[in-house]
Scaffold this active site. Structure first.
Site, PDB file in Angstrom:
ATOM      1  N   ARG A 110       1.458 124.369  38.446  1.00 46.75           N
ATOM      2  CA  ARG A 110       0.275 123.541  38.755  1.00 46.75           C
ATOM      3  C   ARG A 110      -0.952 123.989  37.955  1.00 46.75           C
ATOM      4  O   ARG A 110      -2.068 124.019  38.477  1.00 46.75           O
ATOM      5  CB  ARG A 110      -0.043 123.588  40.258  1.00 46.75           C
ATOM      6  CG  ARG A 110       1.144 123.316  41.159  1.00 46.75           C
ATOM      7  CD  ARG A 110       1.823 122.026  40.854  1.00 46.75           C
ATOM      8  NE  ARG A 110       2.998 121.783  41.692  1.00 46.75           N
ATOM      9  CZ  ARG A 110       3.798 120.732  41.526  1.00 46.75           C
ATOM     10  NH1 ARG A 110       3.606 119.870  40.545  1.00 46.75           N
ATOM     11  NH2 ARG A 110       4.827 120.562  42.322  1.00 46.75           N
ATOM     12  N   GLU A 234      10.095 126.799  50.633  1.00 45.81           N
ATOM     13  CA  GLU A 234      10.463 126.111  49.390  1.00 45.81           C
ATOM     14  C   GLU A 234      11.416 126.955  48.542  1.00 45.81           C
ATOM     15  O   GLU A 234      11.224 127.111  47.342  1.00 45.81           O
ATOM     16  CB  GLU A 234       9.198 125.724  48.598  1.00 45.81           C
ATOM     17  CG  GLU A 234       8.298 124.777  49.383  1.00 45.81           C
ATOM     18  CD  GLU A 234       7.059 124.304  48.637  1.00 45.81           C
ATOM     19  OE1 GLU A 234       6.573 125.039  47.759  1.00 45.81           O
ATOM     20  OE2 GLU A 234       6.575 123.202  48.955  1.00 45.81           O
ATOM     21  N   ASP A 313      -0.740 120.216  52.655  1.00 46.17           N
ATOM     22  CA  ASP A 313      -0.707 120.895  51.364  1.00 46.17           C
ATOM     23  C   ASP A 313      -1.779 120.365  50.415  1.00 46.17           C
ATOM     24  O   ASP A 313      -1.484 119.540  49.555  1.00 46.17           O
ATOM     25  CB  ASP A 313       0.684 120.680  50.733  1.00 46.17           C
ATOM     26  CG  ASP A 313       0.856 121.459  49.440  1.00 46.17           C
ATOM     27  OD1 ASP A 313      -0.030 122.269  49.115  1.00 46.17           O
ATOM     28  OD2 ASP A 313       1.869 121.246  48.767  1.00 46.17           O
ATOM     29  N   GLU A 341      -4.204 120.114  41.748  1.00 49.42           N
ATOM     30  CA  GLU A 341      -2.857 119.551  41.788  1.00 49.42           C
ATOM     31  C   GLU A 341      -2.837 118.104  42.281  1.00 49.42           C
ATOM     32  O   GLU A 341      -2.279 117.229  41.635  1.00 49.42           O
ATOM     33  CB  GLU A 341      -1.978 120.436  42.674  1.00 49.42           C
ATOM     34  CG  GLU A 341      -0.596 119.853  42.876  1.00 49.42           C
ATOM     35  CD  GLU A 341       0.299 120.735  43.735  1.00 49.42           C
ATOM     36  OE1 GLU A 341      -0.145 121.814  44.168  1.00 49.42           O
ATOM     37  OE2 GLU A 341       1.446 120.328  43.962  1.00 49.42           O
TER      38      GLU A 341
HETATM   39  C1  GCU Z   1       2.695 123.058  46.598  1.00 49.22           C
HETATM   40  C2  GCU Z   1       2.946 123.044  45.128  1.00 49.22           C
HETATM   41  C3  GCU Z   1       3.961 124.067  44.731  1.00 49.22           C
HETATM   42  C4  GCU Z   1       3.572 125.434  45.291  1.00 49.22           C
HETATM   43  C5  GCU Z   1       3.351 125.347  46.788  1.00 49.22           C
HETATM   44  C6  GCU Z   1       2.817 126.632  47.415  1.00 49.22           C
HETATM   45  O1  GCU Z   1       3.812 122.563  47.283  1.00 49.22           O
HETATM   46  O2  GCU Z   1       3.366 121.746  44.735  1.00 49.22           O
HETATM   47  O3  GCU Z   1       4.030 124.084  43.330  1.00 49.22           O
HETATM   48  O4  GCU Z   1       4.544 126.371  45.010  1.00 49.22           O
HETATM   49  O5  GCU Z   1       2.407 124.352  47.055  1.00 49.22           O
HETATM   50  O6  GCU Z   1       1.640 126.635  47.764  1.00 49.22           O
HETATM   51  O7  GCU Z   1       3.546 127.589  47.565  1.00 49.22           O
END
Ligand code: GCU
Length: 608
Positions: A110, A234, A313, A341
């Site tokens: 990002r 994630e 987010d 972002e």
């Molecule tokens: C968002 C972002 C990701 C990042 C994540 C985070 O989802 O798109 O690229 O890793 O935030 O804050 O961990």
């Protein structure tokens, strides 16, 4: 160089050994005619006091306090508002952090301002003079902690704790005279790269590995601030794999770094990122509270939970995360995102200070004990890609020092420092433009609290159904009659995570502030707003207004005498913003017109 340091070049031979030496050096370089006597009082730490008048000042402070006081004088001098009398200043938060999402290959997650200033080809690799500028940028606005690598720790970033430690120590030494301490994002499963069969936080071998690693790391960099951790989020590893909770995970690391005065900054950005869109029982914004609130009081003293300002987010508009109002027995940091972002990617203008003001209006300053922001810089010549995006870095520093700053004053100061040649009228035009840019962007992108209508993955430009049938938990559920999610007691009940008086503001659609309406409520397009317009008409109007305001912004920017090094870039980006605004306006209006079948009352062009 750009941002606001243009006028304060550092002499090439500058090699200060400590923040107080830096203070003296910066003062003599930037204001050679100003008489300032420095009085080091170590116990003052970051604090400083200034007395005197333009014929001479006494500056007292701790090592870093002198540096911040020196910059206070330098910037006041440059902005022509040096005053007489005395000033006492102390930062609201001890940790004023920048989080870089830089990867070892030199890319930035990002990132919209070029490549990493720290990494290339899998290892630390940097230009010391640019590092010195970064350090000065931070120090000049009081920022003191810098996490250099991405929270998504991907190999070979782990080597920062291993064979790259000597390089890390050299980098830390460049930042040290500017009062900036480094921090590292760590991989929770890292012991498993070293023959430990598990990363279970309650396993003795794991604990011993981290204790020994911390000892080695702090031997190399004795003032390292700590570790930043994204766990079970994630795809990142974490304690859940072993049936442990996040207090088990954070406390294990906290124990390892405690002997060295380190902190564990543990991120609360945890949710189910593999949700089935057909599942209507799960509501993503509820996840952080459900996970962390029951753990209040279970975290070690040197753990800080880092909470994004909204429960989703970094959308254009979200209500405050309920975690920031709760968990009274836990230290918390607010996490903001300077990298744009979801907010225009440093092509579209989006000045954030007004948004931060709203956050602090909703959250008493003392609910948090630290503050962090995801960096918006990179190796572009001017650091922030868009020359005007530097205003977000500058004002963030002021906010981290004093969250009750007035956005107008902060933005105006940045303009005074960056474009000193502007007349008072030009200065006001740019101030107004920057202060209104967030609302303009919101008008053409995010209807009344609905986020996520962006192009998937890139997150620039419109795609209203792009995330609708996906697994990220980000749905608007627009059909032919209605749009939005009911998050009240009659719906997902997210609202009950707030204190009652806070929840009250949003509970009924009649009283809920317009800009949060569709975040909290599901309403028919024919819903009558308080001003008499229908919901759909309000959305059409906002989009057309957002586009018109963007056109007007372009005219204003064209009229301003930006210096040659900024002007072409500002205008090029403005043209892209205008194309983007037009695309958003047409796509969102058309999308909702096709669903609802309700025409615009003013007969403006919507595509059928
Ligand atoms: C968002 C972002 C990701 C990042 C994540 C985070 O989802 O798109 O690229 O890793 O935030 O804050 O961990």
């Amino acid at each position: 160089m750009n941002a606001w340091l243009n006028r304060f070049p550092l002499s090439a031979s500058a090699d200060p050994a400590s923040p107080s030496e830096t203070a003296a050096l910066e003062l003599s370089g930037a204001c050679p005619d100003l008489k300032v006597s420095l009085n080091l009082q170590k116990e003052m730490g970051d604090r400083f006091s200034i007395s005197g008048d333009p014929s001479g000042y006494h500056l007292s402070g701790g090592e870093t306090g002198l540096l911040y006081g020196a910059w206070h004088l330098i910037l006041s001098h440059a902005a022509n508002d040096l005053c007489s009398g005395s000033v006492e200043s102390a930062p609201r938060y001890a940790l004023r952090m920048i989080n870089c999402w830089d990867n070892p290959d030199g890319s930035i997650e990002r990132g919209y301002s070029g490549r990493s200033l720290f990494f290339r080809d899998g290892k630390l690799s940097y230009d010391p003079s640019r590092i010195q500028t970064l350090a000065r940028l931070m120090a000049s606005v009081g920022l003191n902690t810098l996490c250099i690598n991405n929270v998504n720790v991907r190999f070979p970033a782990q080597k920062l704790l291993e064979e790259d430690l000597p390089d890390l120590a050299r980098l830390a030494a460049l930042f040290r005279p500017y009062g900036v301490r480094l921090m590292l994002s760590v991989d929770f499963s890292q012991p498993m790269r070293h023959g430990v069969p598990t990363a279970d936080p309650l396993d003795a071998q794991v604990q011993a590995w981290w204790a020994e690693t911390a000892r080695r790391v702090w031997t190399a960099v004795p003032d390292l601030a700590g570790f930043l951790v994204k766990a079970d989020s994630e795809g990142q590893p974490g304690p859940f794999t072993y049936g442990r909770n996040h207090a088990d995970g954070a406390n294990m690391l906290a124990q390892a770094v405690r002997p060295f005065g380190g902190v564990i900054v543990w991120r609360c950005f945890v949710y189910n990122c593999r949700q089935d869109w057909r599942d209507t029982a799960t509501d993503r914004p509820k996840a952080p509270w459900n996970l962390y609130a029951p753990l209040d009081g279970c975290f070690a003293e040197n753990v800080i939970l880092q909470v994004k300002n909204g429960p989703f987010d970094f959308q254009v508009r979200e209500p405050l995360s309920p975690l920031l109002l709760g968990m009274p027995k836990t230290q918390k940091a607010l996490e903001l995102q300077l990298a744009q972002e979801y907010t225009g990617q440093q092509i579209d203008l989006f000045t954030m200070a007004p948004m931060w003001k709203e956050i602090f209006e909703d959250m008493p300053e003392d609910r948090i004990s630290a503050i962090a922001a995801v960096s918006n810089w990179g190796d572009d010549e001017n650091y922030t890609g868009h020359p005007l995006a530097a205003v977000n870095l500058f004002t963030y520093g002021l906010l981290a020092w004093n969250p009750s700053i007035d956005p107008r004053q902060a933005v105006s100061r940045w303009i005074a420092l960056t474009y000193p040649g502007f007349t008072a009228g030009e200065h006001t035009l740019l101030t107004d433009l920057l202060l209104s840019s967030r609302r303009t962007y919101e008008k053409y992108t995010a209807p009344l609290g609905i986020g996520w209508m962006v192009t998937p993955h890139t997150h620039y430009g419109p795609n209203p159904s792009g995330y609708e049938y996906d697994l990220w938990g980000t749905y608007h559920k627009a059909n032919h009659e209605a749009i939005g999610i009911d998050r009240t007691a009659g719906g997902t009940d997210y609202l009950s995570q707030y204190p009652a008086d806070f929840a009250q503001k949003y509970a009924s659609p009649e009283q809920c502030p317009d800009l949060y309406l569709l975040f909290f409520h599901r309403l028919p397009y024919t819903w009558r707003m308080r001003d008499g317009r229908t919901l759909i008409q309000r959305i059409y109007d906002d989009h057309f207004e957002g586009l018109a305001e963007t056109r007007a912004m372009r005219d204003t920017l064209l009229s301003l005498p930006f210096p040659e090094e900024d002007r072409p870039e500002i205008l090029r980006r403005m043209d892209r913003q205008l194309a983007n605004a037009r695309e958003w306006c047409d796509v969102i209006n058309t999308f909702l017109y096709r669903l609802s079948g309700i025409p615009d009352e003013h007969g403006r062009k919507i595509y059928d």
